[in-house]
Scaffold this motif. Structure first.
Motif, PDB file in Angstrom:
ATOM      1  N   ALA A  19      10.521  -0.477  -9.812  1.00 35.38           N
ATOM      2  CA  ALA A  19      10.495  -1.893  -9.420  1.00 35.38           C
ATOM      3  C   ALA A  19      10.326  -2.811 -10.625  1.00 35.38           C
ATOM      4  O   ALA A  19      10.680  -3.984 -10.569  1.00 35.38           O
ATOM      5  N   SER A  20       9.781  -2.289 -11.719  1.00 27.90           N
ATOM      6  CA  SER A  20       9.506  -3.087 -12.915  1.00 27.90           C
ATOM      7  C   SER A  20      10.738  -3.307 -13.786  1.00 27.90           C
ATOM      8  O   SER A  20      10.679  -4.079 -14.736  1.00 27.90           O
ATOM      9  N   ILE A  21      11.815  -2.609 -13.473  1.00 27.44           N
ATOM     10  CA  ILE A  21      13.004  -2.628 -14.329  1.00 27.44           C
ATOM     11  C   ILE A  21      14.202  -3.153 -13.536  1.00 27.44           C
ATOM     12  O   ILE A  21      14.411  -2.768 -12.399  1.00 27.44           O
ATOM     13  N   GLY A  22      14.971  -4.022 -14.153  1.00 31.95           N
ATOM     14  CA  GLY A  22      16.205  -4.487 -13.525  1.00 31.95           C
ATOM     15  C   GLY A  22      15.988  -5.594 -12.518  1.00 31.95           C
ATOM     16  O   GLY A  22      15.241  -6.529 -12.772  1.00 31.95           O
ATOM     17  N   SER A  23      16.593  -5.465 -11.360  1.00 35.03           N
ATOM     18  CA  SER A  23      16.559  -6.492 -10.318  1.00 35.03           C
ATOM     19  C   SER A  23      15.229  -6.439  -9.559  1.00 35.03           C
ATOM     20  O   SER A  23      15.131  -5.864  -8.468  1.00 35.03           O
ATOM     21  N   ILE A  24      14.207  -7.044 -10.137  1.00 33.85           N
ATOM     22  CA  ILE A  24      12.848  -6.947  -9.601  1.00 33.85           C
ATOM     23  C   ILE A  24      12.753  -7.535  -8.203  1.00 33.85           C
ATOM     24  O   ILE A  24      12.158  -6.921  -7.307  1.00 33.85           O
ATOM     25  N   ASP A  25      13.329  -8.700  -7.968  1.00 34.60           N
ATOM     26  CA  ASP A  25      13.242  -9.334  -6.648  1.00 34.60           C
ATOM     27  C   ASP A  25      13.766  -8.403  -5.556  1.00 34.60           C
ATOM     28  O   ASP A  25      13.128  -8.219  -4.525  1.00 34.60           O
ATOM     29  N   LYS A  26      14.914  -7.813  -5.778  1.00 34.63           N
ATOM     30  CA  LYS A  26      15.530  -6.924  -4.789  1.00 34.63           C
ATOM     31  C   LYS A  26      14.666  -5.689  -4.548  1.00 34.63           C
ATOM     32  O   LYS A  26      14.464  -5.276  -3.410  1.00 34.63           O
ATOM     33  N   LYS A  27      14.151  -5.106  -5.614  1.00 36.54           N
ATOM     34  CA  LYS A  27      13.358  -3.888  -5.482  1.00 36.54           C
ATOM     35  C   LYS A  27      12.037  -4.157  -4.768  1.00 36.54           C
ATOM     36  O   LYS A  27      11.573  -3.328  -3.983  1.00 36.54           O
ATOM     37  N   ILE A  28      11.432  -5.306  -5.010  1.00 37.83           N
ATOM     38  CA  ILE A  28      10.194  -5.660  -4.310  1.00 37.83           C
ATOM     39  C   ILE A  28      10.484  -5.875  -2.822  1.00 37.83           C
ATOM     40  O   ILE A  28       9.706  -5.461  -1.961  1.00 37.83           O
ATOM     41  N   ARG A  29      11.611  -6.507  -2.496  1.00 35.05           N
ATOM     42  CA  ARG A  29      11.994  -6.676  -1.078  1.00 35.05           C
ATOM     43  C   ARG A  29      12.144  -5.321  -0.402  1.00 35.05           C
ATOM     44  O   ARG A  29      11.703  -5.130   0.744  1.00 35.05           O
ATOM     45  N   LEU A  30      12.760  -4.355  -1.067  1.00 32.63           N
ATOM     46  CA  LEU A  30      12.931  -3.021  -0.494  1.00 32.63           C
ATOM     47  C   LEU A  30      11.587  -2.332  -0.283  1.00 32.63           C
ATOM     48  O   LEU A  30      11.367  -1.682   0.742  1.00 32.63           O
ATOM     49  N   ILE A  31      10.674  -2.478  -1.229  1.00 36.79           N
ATOM     50  CA  ILE A  31       9.333  -1.917  -1.066  1.00 36.79           C
ATOM     51  C   ILE A  31       8.643  -2.575   0.132  1.00 36.79           C
ATOM     52  O   ILE A  31       7.988  -1.906   0.933  1.00 36.79           O
TER      53      ILE A  31
ATOM     54  N   SER B  76       9.472  -0.980   3.447  1.00 34.41           N
ATOM     55  CA  SER B  76       9.058   0.398   3.713  1.00 34.41           C
ATOM     56  C   SER B  76       7.560   0.657   3.521  1.00 34.41           C
ATOM     57  O   SER B  76       7.108   1.773   3.747  1.00 34.41           O
ATOM     58  N   HIS B  77       6.806  -0.355   3.097  1.00 35.07           N
ATOM     59  CA  HIS B  77       5.365  -0.193   2.888  1.00 35.07           C
ATOM     60  C   HIS B  77       4.622  -1.342   3.564  1.00 35.07           C
ATOM     61  O   HIS B  77       5.074  -2.488   3.527  1.00 35.07           O
ATOM     62  N   ARG B  78       3.484  -1.012   4.126  1.00 33.59           N
ATOM     63  CA  ARG B  78       2.668  -2.080   4.710  1.00 33.59           C
ATOM     64  C   ARG B  78       2.044  -2.889   3.582  1.00 33.59           C
ATOM     65  O   ARG B  78       1.886  -2.395   2.462  1.00 33.59           O
ATOM     66  N   PHE B  79       1.705  -4.158   3.891  1.00 36.31           N
ATOM     67  CA  PHE B  79       1.114  -5.003   2.851  1.00 36.31           C
ATOM     68  C   PHE B  79       0.063  -5.903   3.454  1.00 36.31           C
ATOM     69  O   PHE B  79       0.018  -6.106   4.668  1.00 36.31           O
ATOM     70  N   THR B  80      -0.778  -6.406   2.587  1.00 40.96           N
ATOM     71  CA  THR B  80      -1.754  -7.414   2.969  1.00 40.96           C
ATOM     72  C   THR B  80      -1.613  -8.591   2.014  1.00 40.96           C
ATOM     73  O   THR B  80      -1.255  -8.413   0.845  1.00 40.96           O
ATOM     74  N   LYS B  81      -1.857  -9.780   2.565  1.00 38.22           N
ATOM     75  CA  LYS B  81      -1.876 -10.979   1.724  1.00 38.22           C
ATOM     76  C   LYS B  81      -3.279 -11.110   1.168  1.00 38.22           C
ATOM     77  O   LYS B  81      -4.263 -10.824   1.839  1.00 38.22           O
ATOM     78  N   THR B  82      -3.368 -11.546  -0.067  1.00 35.31           N
ATOM     79  CA  THR B  82      -4.673 -11.694  -0.703  1.00 35.31           C
ATOM     80  C   THR B  82      -4.659 -12.952  -1.563  1.00 35.31           C
ATOM     81  O   THR B  82      -3.622 -13.562  -1.762  1.00 35.31           O
TER      82      THR B  82
ATOM     83  N   HIS C 203       0.817  -1.213   0.000  1.00 35.06           N
ATOM     84  CA  HIS C 203       0.000   0.000   0.000  1.00 35.06           C
ATOM     85  C   HIS C 203       0.853   1.267   0.000  1.00 35.06           C
ATOM     86  O   HIS C 203       1.984   1.270   0.470  1.00 35.06           O
ATOM     87  N   ASP C 204       0.265   2.332  -0.534  1.00 33.44           N
ATOM     88  CA  ASP C 204       0.904   3.656  -0.596  1.00 33.44           C
ATOM     89  C   ASP C 204       2.203   3.625  -1.399  1.00 33.44           C
ATOM     90  O   ASP C 204       3.194   4.259  -1.028  1.00 33.44           O
ATOM     91  N   VAL C 205       2.186   2.902  -2.505  1.00 36.08           N
ATOM     92  CA  VAL C 205       3.337   2.817  -3.408  1.00 36.08           C
ATOM     93  C   VAL C 205       3.099   3.794  -4.559  1.00 36.08           C
ATOM     94  O   VAL C 205       2.059   3.746  -5.223  1.00 36.08           O
TER      95      VAL C 205
END
Length: 67
Positions: A44-56, A59-65, A34-36
């Protein structure tokens, strides 16, 4: 939300809509971060996607769905 397929080790697809980043992992889990900003999504869509998603995820709250 529509997601696009990506080429990454842990992430199968990602999508963004109205400040929510949706990530489908190879394992089948789906997380909504949320709040991305659109800029964060684009980066996050370019380059090292796995790493960038981990960083997000740090720093952002998330919910599982489910799809």
């Amino acid at each position: 939300m529509q997601r696009k397929q990506v080429s990454a080790r842990m992430v199968k697809s990602i999508g963004w809509e109205d400040g929510t980043l949706e990530v489908e992992y190879i394992s089948g889990l789906i997380h909504q971060y949320h709040d991305v900003s659109e800029d964060e999504f684009i980066r996050a869509s370019i380059g090292s996607i796995d790493k960038k998603i981990r960083l997000i995820g740090k720093s952002h709250r998330f919910t599982k769905t489910s799809d």
